[in-house]
Design an enzyme around this catalytic site. Structure first.
Site, PDB file in Angstrom:
ATOM      1  N   CYS A   1       0.670  -1.178   0.122  1.00 59.90           N
ATOM      2  CA  CYS A   1      -0.024  -0.040   0.013  1.00 59.90           C
ATOM      3  C   CYS A   1       0.991   1.276   0.062  1.00 59.90           C
ATOM      4  O   CYS A   1       1.861   1.133   0.906  1.00 59.90           O
ATOM      5  CB  CYS A   1      -0.815  -0.055   1.175  1.00 59.90           C
ATOM      6  SG  CYS A   1      -1.851   1.449   1.415  1.00 59.90           S
TER       7      CYS A   1
ATOM      8  N   CYS B   1      -0.382   4.477   0.192  1.00 60.23           N
ATOM      9  CA  CYS B   1      -1.018   5.663   0.886  1.00 60.23           C
ATOM     10  C   CYS B   1      -1.150   5.415   2.229  1.00 60.23           C
ATOM     11  O   CYS B   1      -1.074   6.668   2.953  1.00 60.23           O
ATOM     12  CB  CYS B   1      -2.532   5.946   0.305  1.00 60.23           C
ATOM     13  SG  CYS B   1      -2.476   6.011  -1.393  1.00 60.23           S
TER      14      CYS B   1
ATOM     15  N   LEU C   1       7.694 -27.130 -17.532  1.00 60.29           N
ATOM     16  CA  LEU C   1       7.121 -27.380 -16.419  1.00 60.29           C
ATOM     17  C   LEU C   1       6.743 -26.383 -15.784  1.00 60.29           C
ATOM     18  O   LEU C   1       7.180 -25.652 -15.265  1.00 60.29           O
ATOM     19  CB  LEU C   1       7.444 -28.755 -15.888  1.00 60.29           C
ATOM     20  CG  LEU C   1       7.250 -30.119 -16.072  1.00 60.29           C
ATOM     21  CD1 LEU C   1       8.283 -30.375 -17.416  1.00 60.29           C
ATOM     22  CD2 LEU C   1       7.724 -30.967 -15.259  1.00 60.29           C
TER      23      LEU C   1
ATOM     24  N   GLY D   1       3.425 -23.159 -10.555  1.00 62.05           N
ATOM     25  CA  GLY D   1       2.741 -21.702 -10.147  1.00 62.05           C
ATOM     26  C   GLY D   1       2.936 -20.444 -11.029  1.00 62.05           C
ATOM     27  O   GLY D   1       2.336 -19.477 -10.619  1.00 62.05           O
ATOM     28  N   ASN D   2       3.640 -20.838 -11.793  1.00 61.91           N
ATOM     29  CA  ASN D   2       3.912 -19.760 -13.040  1.00 61.91           C
ATOM     30  C   ASN D   2       4.712 -18.664 -12.492  1.00 61.91           C
ATOM     31  O   ASN D   2       4.517 -17.658 -13.000  1.00 61.91           O
ATOM     32  CB  ASN D   2       2.664 -19.666 -13.671  1.00 61.91           C
ATOM     33  CG  ASN D   2       2.829 -19.024 -15.148  1.00 61.91           C
ATOM     34  OD1 ASN D   2       3.802 -19.217 -15.887  1.00 61.91           O
ATOM     35  ND2 ASN D   2       2.117 -17.668 -15.313  1.00 61.91           N
TER      36      ASN D   2
ATOM     37  N   GLU E   1       1.152  14.729 -11.994  1.00 66.19           N
ATOM     38  CA  GLU E   1       0.409  16.457 -12.225  1.00 66.19           C
ATOM     39  C   GLU E   1       1.147  16.502 -13.451  1.00 66.19           C
ATOM     40  O   GLU E   1       0.197  17.378 -14.189  1.00 66.19           O
ATOM     41  CB  GLU E   1       1.493  16.842 -11.149  1.00 66.19           C
ATOM     42  CG  GLU E   1       1.368  18.423 -11.334  1.00 66.19           C
ATOM     43  CD  GLU E   1       2.091  19.221 -10.276  1.00 66.19           C
ATOM     44  OE1 GLU E   1       2.278  20.434 -10.376  1.00 66.19           O
ATOM     45  OE2 GLU E   1       2.522  18.613  -9.298  1.00 66.19           O
TER      46      GLU E   1
ATOM     47  N   ARG F   1      11.852  25.525  -4.836  1.00 66.74           N
ATOM     48  CA  ARG F   1      11.306  25.116  -3.420  1.00 66.74           C
ATOM     49  C   ARG F   1      12.398  24.662  -2.519  1.00 66.74           C
ATOM     50  O   ARG F   1      12.465  24.715  -1.309  1.00 66.74           O
ATOM     51  CB  ARG F   1      10.058  24.031  -3.638  1.00 66.74           C
ATOM     52  CG  ARG F   1       9.521  23.765  -2.142  1.00 66.74           C
ATOM     53  CD  ARG F   1       8.164  23.031  -2.423  1.00 66.74           C
ATOM     54  NE  ARG F   1       7.121  23.851  -2.942  1.00 66.74           N
ATOM     55  CZ  ARG F   1       6.209  24.317  -1.769  1.00 66.74           C
ATOM     56  NH1 ARG F   1       6.565  24.197  -0.546  1.00 66.74           N
ATOM     57  NH2 ARG F   1       5.262  25.143  -2.092  1.00 66.74           N
TER      58      ARG F   1
ATOM     59  N   PHE G   1       8.066  18.129  -3.582  1.00 65.25           N
ATOM     60  CA  PHE G   1       8.411  18.939  -4.413  1.00 65.25           C
ATOM     61  C   PHE G   1       9.837  19.868  -4.264  1.00 65.25           C
ATOM     62  O   PHE G   1       9.944  21.103  -4.618  1.00 65.25           O
ATOM     63  CB  PHE G   1       7.275  20.083  -4.747  1.00 65.25           C
ATOM     64  CG  PHE G   1       7.313  20.702  -5.979  1.00 65.25           C
ATOM     65  CD1 PHE G   1       6.864  19.757  -6.900  1.00 65.25           C
ATOM     66  CD2 PHE G   1       7.489  21.660  -6.285  1.00 65.25           C
ATOM     67  CE1 PHE G   1       6.552  20.314  -8.336  1.00 65.25           C
ATOM     68  CE2 PHE G   1       7.514  22.278  -7.813  1.00 65.25           C
ATOM     69  CZ  PHE G   1       6.809  21.384  -8.459  1.00 65.25           C
TER      70      PHE G   1
ATOM     71  N   GLU H   1       1.888  17.123   1.942  1.00 67.00           N
ATOM     72  CA  GLU H   1       3.335  16.927   1.579  1.00 67.00           C
ATOM     73  C   GLU H   1       4.061  17.256   3.008  1.00 67.00           C
ATOM     74  O   GLU H   1       5.190  16.580   3.127  1.00 67.00           O
ATOM     75  CB  GLU H   1       3.846  18.097   0.696  1.00 67.00           C
ATOM     76  CG  GLU H   1       3.198  17.921  -0.699  1.00 67.00           C
ATOM     77  CD  GLU H   1       3.536  18.954  -1.605  1.00 67.00           C
ATOM     78  OE1 GLU H   1       4.460  18.590  -2.433  1.00 67.00           O
ATOM     79  OE2 GLU H   1       3.155  19.999  -1.287  1.00 67.00           O
TER      80      GLU H   1
END
Length: 1364
Positions: free
Chosen positions: A166, A168, A292, A295-296, A837, A915, A949, A1296
């Site tokens: 995750c 976020c 063979l 599970g690939n 953005e 910035r 930023f 931010e």
């Protein structure tokens, strides 16, 4: 991990004699599916999303690394005699592997319209879903766990989430919501204990995530709360709600033991599922080069990312002999198809039953399995596939090799047994198997008395990560002595194959296990385990050092075990921590915020911890993201063609082969752009499609449009581009400095006279620091659907973007039409963080051009590797500084120069370097300052906006010199920082006076909540008693300016429609990417209009409703759009006022109807612009920012001095968010931003080759923080009584500012390193670049082992990767 034969597809002759293909039968959410044309190359994910329209399951990475695509697969296991439920990555699961399986997706367990499942409800109400793109996968991981363990432990939950990411939330709220399912339960909330809450009366168990406390303050009326949700509101688990396993499948599963062979045929691949071992051997003889697949997890990735084709795939997953588990006198024999999960279950049972001296190898395998991929991978990956894949960095092969495991190989010609030794892997990715052979089984032996065994794995991140170095070590002693009888040291990551350190071990047999043996072993290993300085994977010095460090850990561990068995003295107490096996403590947390005033109306939701408005939809998969929009009639799919060179002239682009491939409709090149090919967000220095020159690897040259994604991507790989290399190729900041390759202008801010102040200072020091970039890793990659309207050049675009207006204008420019003909619509994004953005327009413009050319809808969602390659990330920074300071620690002068790696176009880089300069002093008042910023022009994909930023980079360099000042004076860094903090009335280097700074309040509260003094004393005590682990502590402030630095962007609009039934449709200029902006805007409108939030709806952001919007960025969106919404509400309130006056006892609906019948407009536009802004670099005057956000963070860490790993033990954050609009969302932003910063400063590293090729192009090699990386103890407090009169309802921005507080973890690591260096007699300032990855930490913890592995001299070799 899933292929256990040797095989190469080249030259394979297919058998087409069979023309009858089998029908694939499986169930999805209880519904039977009979697929007559199952394609072996199609994954379950593609089938669910495109064939069944079940879009709740998300595509995040295509390599099983993020968990967004997690579903539950259930099947009757004939060899176990029961139904098994497993969480599985749908992006890897081949459709053909699901015969007679039942698939459950997030839609199948509950819905908003019907009934939610408790797993869905609890993550939403605990505020564990922000952007929501990862949520369905996390929900399904938890659901699968509950189906297997209805009352799990917290450790089970943590294991279940090892394969889920995750970006976020920072993970804490997810764990907190799901803790309610566990045996440990949650906090009592003050209800279940006679003498108050369990967490305040001392009866709470250690490790509870706390919930439900209040703190009353004696001297004022404010109440602080820690209750963001009430667990009493949760629905109980109802077992009758679960989908039952289909009885038909139960019957079919039982018959399958004696079933028949199945064959499925696709466009290019034949899939055969043999029914017996003999059938498999016959097929292997017929197709010796066939792969063979179980599970690939390996072959799937090779076909997807390495462009390999295996025309015949054999699927032996159901063959009894390959699934058997047998106990013999020597050990346990596992069939090669046994999954790693099954391997772990069997070994755990054995460890619990057998005496410890017999299970040393089993325990070592289990230790490796703890950190082996994620649970979704372990559930399907086969033990045989893991061995025969022959990865040089395999986690398990060194263990099997050191244990001399017995492998049984079989072909039609018979069986043979081989020992797993250094002859088993003759070369890179090669094994001793002949083409016709398969691996039948592996025998893992018991250990004997006098034998000691350990396994080690070192990786950048502990959970679900590939190894840097991995090792298996075994020693056997002569009976009753400490004389070595046999020694096996096996390493992965030190050669092209898994290797044995034979030279070293041969010298040590017959020797006493002691200090002399250790010294000789380390010297010998340093000579034997060498790597070329240019070796793939890089980190050569670190890897060489690790071979010694890991052996030393083994040496100490064996010493301890010998002592326990009555031989020898054991290990020195201060060395003992080097032998400890890592155990992750269950996280604890407290969140503190100020409750709303006691008189506030119940309907007034401002200031309350209101749930994200889309959270419930996100947990059920009903929330619609860009690629979830149903396919249009006649829709096409686009795939990009990108440059493989960093700097070259395009001589020719040959699309002839691509155009002849199946499904291809057209190729799009620069000549097809109808309008202007020049593009760019601020300066048009880019092209929509490259014309004659490419300036980075990943530069978009063209696109292929086809009927499906698979056909488009396949054809894109067939486009042939001929290049002529150009010089120079500038990749790094140092390259740019050497070549004077800079963009204009060079920015400078100066106040006072630094040169004179340096002369007057007591001390002057100089230093430098490099800070790496960062990939956004939003879970939803860039996506655009373009729909031409057929008249007047109109086009409608659905885009995952933060900048709808910029997308509109650049698409219009490329199409050669006015902006009024282009409508851009944004429902929501699955994360943005600045990455959408400006760079989202790279894709949108190309898709729009293709749609215009073909007059048909066109869609493209980038794969993770494409997105990471093309879009750029956070700017790497290099800083040089000179600091003048007094002997008290007071800083009086600063001269700092920043260089940022811009890439191949300017993008937003000028604002980013500005910035950084605006934040060069962070939170400290310095009278004499000069800051200079250079933008480095390089041949990398253009770097762009990313949360903070430029601010986090600028402040990181600040804290580096602040640390140097403290170290050089022998003062505590806390003392020096506190001395230099800003106070009321101070002005910044850009001459802005600080109004109501809350730094001191945040600082003092953070010290108090973190118990800084006691913690510092405890750390000093700990460090004096531990040589090989050290703890560190740091407290770091932040000051972050709020406003766009580009003046014109500080404006916003809103549009409110009130309908005659009283419902309200609200639109504003901001976009929703998980931060809860729409939720906050509904809260604002609810208070302003005086109506319940349930009456207000936000549908989407669209350029056709609110024009000329600023990007949702700079943390300013709540301020700007909130004020615009409030303005619109004011207009409506004034229009409704007469009707309220006339009918004071009426309700909202009465007033609205009365106004309508009186022909009064019920629609209003709102607008806002931030007042009194405008800074001028030429005169160093004017207000750059509307106000500042402040915060302070204190973190404690523990480092392993031998491996460089670290543990985040504690973090306390105090954040000033003004008067919070929504404490749940704001705390979510603080924690999410902080964890993203933890990734930036300690974990995430972009690895580029010297030629500008990006190696880290997915979650396999690029590691963002996982569940296990959150601090064991995390406390977040929103500063109370700190209203901000500059923003809506006295709130402050929050997106931010918190990110930089993670620098407290970095500087705590540096503090711990200082303690380690002191053990070696080293003191004073030292350089530590960011991120503080294990290799950097280990190398600066200099000791006897690092001295044995000196680095190669720079310039004598070409490194595998460079610091950009």
């Amino acid at each position: 991990m899933s292929d256990f034969t040797n095989g190469n597809s080249k030259g394979l002759i297919m058998d087409h004699s069979d023309t009858v293909w089998d029908e694939l039968i499986f169930f999805v959410n209880g519904k039977k599916i009979s697929e007559k044309h199952a394609d072996p190359e199609m994954t379950l994910l593609t089938y669910l999303r495109r064939k069944l329209g079940l879009t709740g399951t998300k595509l995040g990475c295509s390599e099983g690394g993020c968990g967004a695509c997690t579903v539950m697969v259930s099947r009757y296991h004939p060899h176990l005699g029961r139904v098994v439920h497993h969480s599985v990555n749908a992006c890897l699961a081949p459709l053909c592997s699901l015969h007679h399986c039942a698939v459950t997706t997030v839609e199948g367990i509950g819905s908003v319209a019907g009934k939610l499942h408790p797993v869905q409800e609890r993550i939403a109400k605990a505020h564990g879903s922000q952007c929501g793109f990862c949520t369905p996968g996390i929900v399904m991981s938890m659901y699968a766990l509950l189906r297997n363990k209805p009352t799990p432990r917290m450790t089970d939950i943590e294991e279940a989430f090892q394969g889920n990411l995750c970006r976020c939330t920072g993970y804490r709220p997810i764990l907190e919501g799901y803790k309610s399912f566990t045996k440990e339960g949650g906090c009592c909330g003050g209800k279940s204990k006679e003498n108050g809450c369990c967490m305040t009366n001392g009866s709470g168990t250690n490790g509870a995530l706390t919930n439900g406390h209040t703190e009353d303050h004696v001297n004022d009326n404010s109440t602080l709360s820690t209750s963001l949700f009430d667990p009493a509101d949760f629905m109980p688990v109802d077992p009758t709600q679960e989908i039952i396993f289909p009885p038909e499948l139960m019957s079919l599963g039982k018959l399958q033991v004696s079933g028949r062979q199945l064959r499925f045929r696709g466009e290019r691949v034949l899939w055969v599922q043999p029914a017996s071992l003999q059938g498999l051997l016959d097929l292997k003889a017929q197709y010796p080069n066939a792969k063979l697949v179980v599970g690939n997890t390996e072959v799937g990735i090779e076909m997807k990312f390495k462009n390999l084709l295996y025309p015949v795939i054999l699927a032996p997953a159901y063959i009894a002999e390959l699934n058997s588990v047998q106990h013999t006198k020597e050990g346990i024999v596992f069939g090669a198809c046994c999954s790693l999960t099954q391997l772990g279950e069997v070994l755990r049972e054995e460890v619990g039953q057998r005496p410890p001296h017999q299970t040393e190898i089993f325990q070592a395998v289990l230790e490796q399995l703890r950190w082996f991929a994620g649970l979704q991978i372990r559930n399907v990956a086969a033990i045989g596939g893991n061995i025969v894949t022959a990865s040089p960095i395999s986690d398990l092969n060194p263990v099997f090799m050191a244990a001399s495991c017995k492998l049984t190989l079989m072909s039609r010609g018979g069986k043979r047994e081989v020992r797993m030794d250094d002859t088993f892997f003759p070369g890179y990715r090669k094994t001793a198997l002949s083409p016709e052979e398969i691996l039948l089984s592996v025998e893992i032996p018991y250990t004997r008395k006098g034998q000691y065994f350990s396994a080690f794995k070192q990786s950048p991140r502990r959970e679900d990560d590939i190894s840097i170095v991995t090792s298996g070590m075994s020693v056997t002693f002569v009976d009753g002595t400490t004389v070595v009888k046999d020694l096996q040291l096996s390493y992965g990551g030190m050669a092209a194959t898994t290797v044995l350190a034979k030279n070293t071990t041969s010298k040590l047999v017959g020797r006493q296990w002691g200090e002399e043996l250790l010294q000789d072993a380390c010297s010998s290993l340093a000579e034997e385990m060498t790597l070329h300085p240019s070796a793939p994977g890089g980190m050569v010095t670190y890897r060489r050092t690790l071979t010694l460090s890991l052996f030393y850990k083994f040496y100490l561990t064996v010493h301890q075990k010998l002592a326990a068995d009555g031989m020898g003295k054991g290990v020195r107490p201060d060395f003992a921590s080097a032998t400890e096996i890592y155990h992750h403590a269950t996280p604890t947390s407290v969140q503190v915020y100020q409750e709303v005033p006691s008189g506030q109306k119940e309907d007034d939701v401002v200031g309350r911890p209101m749930m994200h408005l889309s959270a419930l939809k996100q947990t059920t998969g009903e929330a619609v993201y860009c690629d979830d929009i149903p396919l249009y009639e006649n829709e096409l799919y686009l795939a990009l063609v990108t440059s493989t060179k960093a700097h070259a002239r395009i001589l020719a682009v040959d699309v002839s082969e691509a155009e002849g491939m199946p499904g291809v409709v057209s190729c799009v090149l620069a000549k097809d752009v109808p309008g202007s090919n020049q593009t760019g967000p601020a300066v048009c220095d880019e092209t929509v499609l490259a014309e004659d020159t490419v300036t980075c690897v990943g530069h978009i040259i063209g696109a292929v449009v086809a009927d499906t994604q698979v056909h488009a991507q396949r054809a894109a790989k067939a486009v042939k581009v001929t290049y002529e290399d150009l010089q120079p190729v500038i990749v790094t900041i140092q390259d740019a400095i050497a070549n004077k390759s800079f963009y204009e202008p060079v920015r400078t801010i100066q106040r006072g006279d630094p040169d004179q102040a340096f002369i007057q200072a007591d001390h002057v020091l100089e230093g430098e620091m490099h800070m790496g970039g960062q990939e956004h890793f939003y879970l939803e990659t860039n996506c655009t659907v373009a729909v031409p309207k057929g008249e007047d050049g109109e086009m409608e675009l659905f885009v995952s973007t933060q900048a709808a207006t910029k997308t509109q204008s650049l698409v219009a420019k490329a199409l050669g039409v006015p902006s009024s003909r282009v409508v851009v619509r944004v429902k929501r994004m699955g994360g943005g963080f600045g990455g959408k953005e400006s760079r989202s327009t790279l894709l949108s413009t190309v898709v729009a051009v293709a749609a215009q050319k073909l007059k048909r809808p066109v869609r493209c969602m980038l794969d993770r590797d494409e997105d990471m390659l093309v879009t750029g990330g956070r700017h790497p920074f290099y800083g040089r500084y000179k600091v003048g300071y007094m002997k008290t620690g007071k800083v009086v002068a600063l001269d700092v120069t920043y260089y940022n790696n811009v890439g191949n176009s300017r993008d937003l880089s000028l604002s980013i370097i500005e910035r950084a300069l605006f934040h060069m002093e962070n939170s400290y008042h310095i009278a004499n300052v000069r800051g200079t910023g250079y933008m480095c022009k390089t041949h990398l994909p253009s770097n762009t906006a990313f949360r903070g930023f430029g601010g986090p980079q600028g402040m990181m360099i600040t804290e580096s010199w602040m640390e140097d000042v403290a170290m050089s004076l022998g003062l505590s860094s806390e003392q020096v920082r506190r001395l230099n903090l800003y106070t009321q009335g101070d002005s910044t280097p850009y001459n802005q006076v600080l109004e109501h700074p809350t730094l001191e309040s945040c600082w003092e509260e953070c010290l108090q909540r973190a118990q800084y003094g006691q913690r510092r004393a405890a750390i000093q005590d700990y460090n004096s008693q531990h040589r090989w682990t050290k703890r560190g502590l740091a407290i770091i402030p932040t000051k972050f300016g709020i406003s766009f630095t580009a003046l014109f962007l500080n404006q916003a609009g809103a549009l409110i429609h009130v309908y005659t039934d009283g419902s309200v449709l609200l639109t504003h200029g901001g976009t929703e990417m998980g931060q809860g902006l729409h939720t906050k805007m509904v809260q604002v409108a609810s208070r302003a209009l005086g109506i319940p939030s349930s009456k207000i709806h936000i549908s989407e952001t669209s350029t056709s409703t609110v024009p000329n919007t600023s990007p949702t960025a700079a943390s300013a969106s709540s301020d700007l759009n909130g004020a615009a919404v409030h303005n619109a509400c004011d207009i409506l309130n004034k229009r409704l006022e007469p009707y309220k006056t006339k009918n004071p006892t009426g309700c909202w609906e009465d007033w609205v109807r009365a106004a309508y019948f009186d022909r009064v407009s019920l629609s209003a536009n709102g607008f806002y612009k931030t007042p009194d802004l405008g800074y001028d670099f030429a005169t160093n005057s004017g207000r750059a920012f509307n106000y500042f956000c402040y915060g302070v963070s204190c973190s404690e860490v523990e480092i392993d001095c031998l491996t460089g790993s670290h543990k985040n033990l504690h973090t306390t954050i105090v954040m000033d968010v003004g008067t919070s609009l929504n404490p749940a969302l704001d705390i979510g932003q603080v924690e999410g931003g902080f964890m993203q910063g933890v990734g930036l400063y300690t974990l995430e590293e972009l690895r580029y080759s010297p030629q500008g090729y990006l190696f880290t192009r997915g979650p396999g090699m690029y590691k963002i923080p996982a569940f296990g990386d959150i601090p064991t103890d995390l406390n977040v407090s929103l500063l109370r009584d700190a209203p901000n009169n500059k923003a809506i309802f006295s709130s402050k921005a929050v997106g931010e500012p918190p990110l930089f507080l993670a620098a407290s973890v970095f500087y705590a690591i540096k503090d711990a390193i200082s303690a380690a260096r002191a053990e070696s007699g080293l003191s004073g300032p030292f350089r530590l670049d960011s991120p503080a990855t294990p290799d950097r930490i280990r190398i600066v913890c200099e000791d006897r082992f690092t001295k044995l592995c000196p680095p190669a001299q720079p310039g004598t070799f070409i490194p595998w990767a460079v610091q950009v």
